[in-house]
Design an enzyme around this catalytic site. Structure first.
Site, PDB file in Angstrom:
ATOM      1  N   CYS A 111       0.853  -1.117  -0.233  1.00  0.00           N
ATOM      2  CA  CYS A 111      -0.021   0.038   0.090  1.00  0.00           C
ATOM      3  C   CYS A 111       0.899   1.412  -0.061  1.00  0.00           C
ATOM      4  O   CYS A 111       0.428   2.309  -0.069  1.00  0.00           O
ATOM      5  CB  CYS A 111      -0.904  -0.041   1.260  1.00  0.00           C
ATOM      6  SG  CYS A 111      -1.240  -1.533   1.730  1.00  0.00           S
ATOM      7  N   HIS A 249      -3.154   6.539   2.319  1.00  0.00           N
ATOM      8  CA  HIS A 249      -3.740   5.458   1.734  1.00  0.00           C
ATOM      9  C   HIS A 249      -5.023   5.216   2.233  1.00  0.00           C
ATOM     10  O   HIS A 249      -5.266   5.524   3.600  1.00  0.00           O
ATOM     11  CB  HIS A 249      -2.804   4.257   2.060  1.00  0.00           C
ATOM     12  CG  HIS A 249      -3.123   2.934   2.107  1.00  0.00           C
ATOM     13  ND1 HIS A 249      -3.788   2.473   0.856  1.00  0.00           N
ATOM     14  CD2 HIS A 249      -3.403   1.979   2.916  1.00  0.00           C
ATOM     15  CE1 HIS A 249      -4.192   1.177   0.922  1.00  0.00           C
ATOM     16  NE2 HIS A 249      -3.772   0.793   2.198  1.00  0.00           N
ATOM     17  N   ASN A 279     -10.381  -0.738  -0.291  1.00  0.00           N
ATOM     18  CA  ASN A 279      -8.799  -0.620  -0.099  1.00  0.00           C
ATOM     19  C   ASN A 279      -8.289  -1.253  -1.379  1.00  0.00           C
ATOM     20  O   ASN A 279      -8.486  -2.113  -1.570  1.00  0.00           O
ATOM     21  CB  ASN A 279      -8.269  -1.067   1.149  1.00  0.00           C
ATOM     22  CG  ASN A 279      -6.872  -1.243   1.388  1.00  0.00           C
ATOM     23  OD1 ASN A 279      -6.212  -0.703   0.352  1.00  0.00           O
ATOM     24  ND2 ASN A 279      -6.608  -1.671   2.346  1.00  0.00           N
TER      25      ASN A 279
HETATM   26  O1  LIG Z   1     -12.737  -2.987  13.607  1.00  0.00           O
HETATM   27  C1  LIG Z   1     -12.412  -3.897  13.149  1.00  0.00           C
HETATM   28  O2  LIG Z   1     -13.007  -4.846  13.193  1.00  0.00           O
HETATM   29  C2  LIG Z   1     -11.081  -4.150  11.955  1.00  0.00           C
HETATM   30  C3  LIG Z   1     -10.318  -2.998  12.805  1.00  0.00           C
HETATM   31  C4  LIG Z   1      -8.803  -2.945  12.005  1.00  0.00           C
HETATM   32  N1  LIG Z   1      -9.106  -2.855  10.495  1.00  0.00           N
HETATM   33  C5  LIG Z   1      -8.236  -2.452   9.905  1.00  0.00           C
HETATM   34  C6  LIG Z   1      -6.712  -2.468  10.313  1.00  0.00           C
HETATM   35  C7  LIG Z   1      -5.763  -1.974   9.512  1.00  0.00           C
HETATM   36  C8  LIG Z   1      -5.941  -1.782   8.093  1.00  0.00           C
HETATM   37  C9  LIG Z   1      -4.772  -1.560   7.000  1.00  0.00           C
HETATM   38  C10 LIG Z   1      -4.925  -2.443   5.927  1.00  0.00           C
HETATM   39  C11 LIG Z   1      -3.944  -2.184   5.033  1.00  0.00           C
HETATM   40  C12 LIG Z   1      -3.858  -3.131   3.931  1.00  0.00           C
HETATM   41  O3  LIG Z   1      -4.014  -2.075   2.675  1.00  0.00           O
HETATM   42  C13 LIG Z   1      -3.077  -1.229   5.026  1.00  0.00           C
HETATM   43  C14 LIG Z   1      -2.879  -0.342   6.324  1.00  0.00           C
HETATM   44  C15 LIG Z   1      -3.853  -0.548   7.092  1.00  0.00           C
HETATM   45 CL1  LIG Z   1      -4.060   0.445   8.528  1.00  0.00          CL
HETATM   46  C16 LIG Z   1      -7.183  -1.992   7.617  1.00  0.00           C
HETATM   47  N2  LIG Z   1      -8.315  -2.222   8.288  1.00  0.00           N
HETATM   48  C17 LIG Z   1     -10.519  -3.229   9.806  1.00  0.00           C
HETATM   49  C18 LIG Z   1     -11.528  -3.333  10.607  1.00  0.00           C
END
Ligand SMILES: O=C(O)C1CCN(c2ccc(-c3cc(CO)ccc3Cl)cn2)CC1
Length: 322
Positions: A111, A249, A279
């Site tokens: 990313c 991002h 994403n």
């Molecule tokens: O609350 C919840 O259940 C969850 C809590 C955590 N979450 C997340 C955590 C990290 C990412 C993420 C992913 C990438 C990959 O491109 C890069 C950068 C990030 Cl910070 C995306 N989502 C989703 C919902």
């Protein structure tokens, strides 16, 4: 010399898949997804691969600028979802658009790929090379386990890119800070294939799919992104207030707003599009940039921060005078 952005373009697959549609094929619902991620829908390919999206971006860049493909010196495609390891997706693009004088290669920084690609491009732009393309292109739908509702709902497909040139002007890339935290890499993995040579034991289990330790990546992002961004601002001798837009991002809406708060900046300096794109990894910063240029919100004379963060784990921040 500096790198100047001459034009931008984006390409999203036609098919839009809403949370509602996903709730019909897996145990999830719009409220659960949107409240945690800020995502309502994403674009998912039906008959295109990563190179098809990237070729469309490259073709738009040539048509918008009237620049001939033969005048390109290089093409960089940042992707974690290439058509193949060989040929690179960048090489496929080079052949398809007839950029006969361009060398082409893929860059793998998940990313942070768009920012890392811009950094490499700015290193190439000099007296020897004058013009190139940096394209972030992803078909993450091929890396997702569509039985795993914790990841299948997060990702989307898309591509976006810029045509860049050497410039003597006072505009362009002012400063950057790129950091990698390899010892945290296992928190965001995808595309592991086995080695079945007859002389080997088990070296690594085959697992093509995305897996992320959301909590760990979330805390990594909220901790390290502000640090890296501040270093880039200091190097550019630009204050946080001087920046017109922070283009982060687009992984998760809550992460974007927590970084905005950390910086004491108003939310409207941190535009988002994960609601409609999900994403899109290396494509996300470029998609956001081109959407804002198209709407007129981003225009010449502004100071813009591009910030990538994710797999590696990596962070990359660049301060631009556009
Ligand atoms: O609350 C919840 O259940 C969850 C809590 C955590 N979450 C997340 C955590 C990290 C990412 C993420 C992913 C990438 C990959 O491109 C890069 C950068 C990030 Cl910070 C995306 N989502 C989703 C919902």
């Amino acid at each position: 010399e500096k790198l100047k952005i001459v034009a931008s373009a984006r390409q999203l697959p036609e098919q839009q898949v809403t949370n509602q549609t996903l709730s019909q094929i897996m145990d999830t619902n719009d409220d659960w997804i949107f409240s945690r991620t800020g995502i309502h829908q994403r674009h998912i390919v039906t008959n295109e691969n990563t190179s098809d999206l990237a070729i469309k971006v490259a073709t738009q860049l040539l048509n918008k600028t009237g620049i001939a493909a033969e005048t390109l010196d290089f093409i960089i495609v940042s992707t974690m979802s290439p058509d193949s390891l060989s040929p690179s997706t960048a090489a496929i693009v080079q052949g398809a658009i007839g950029a006969n004088n361009a060398f082409a290669f893929d860059l793998s920084a998940a990313c942070s790929g768009f920012v890392y690609g811009m950094s490499v491009a700015s290193g190439l732009l000099s007296t020897r090379y004058h013009r190139g393309m940096v394209i972030g292109a992803e078909v993450l739908s091929k890396l997702v386990d569509w039985q795993d509702r914790t990841t299948a709902v997060l990702f989307g497909d898309g591509a976006a890119g810029v045509l860049v040139e050497t410039t003597q002007d006072h505009v362009g890339l002012l400063a950057e800070e790129l950091q990698t935290f390899g010892n945290k890499g296992d928190n965001l993995i995808a595309g592991r294939f086995a080695n079945k040579n007859p002389f080997a034991g088990e070296i690594s289990p085959e697992d093509p799919y995305f897996h992320q330790n959301g909590r760990e990546v979330y805390s990594f992002a909220t901790r390290e992104v502000p640090n890296v961004l501040q270093v880039a601002l200091d190097k550019a001798n630009v204050s946080a207030d001087d920046v017109d837009y922070y283009l982060l991002h687009q992984a998760n809406a809550r992460i974007v707003s927590s970084i905005a708060k950390r910086f004491g900046q108003p939310a409207d300096k941190f535009p988002t599009n994960m609601a409609t794109n999900g994403n899109t990894s290396a494509a996300s910063v470029g998609l956001l940039y081109d959407e804002l240029v198209a709407s007129g919100q981003v225009h010449a004379g502004q100071t813009i921060a591009f910030v990538g963060f994710g797999g590696g784990l990596t962070v990359g921040a660049q301060i631009f005078k556009i």
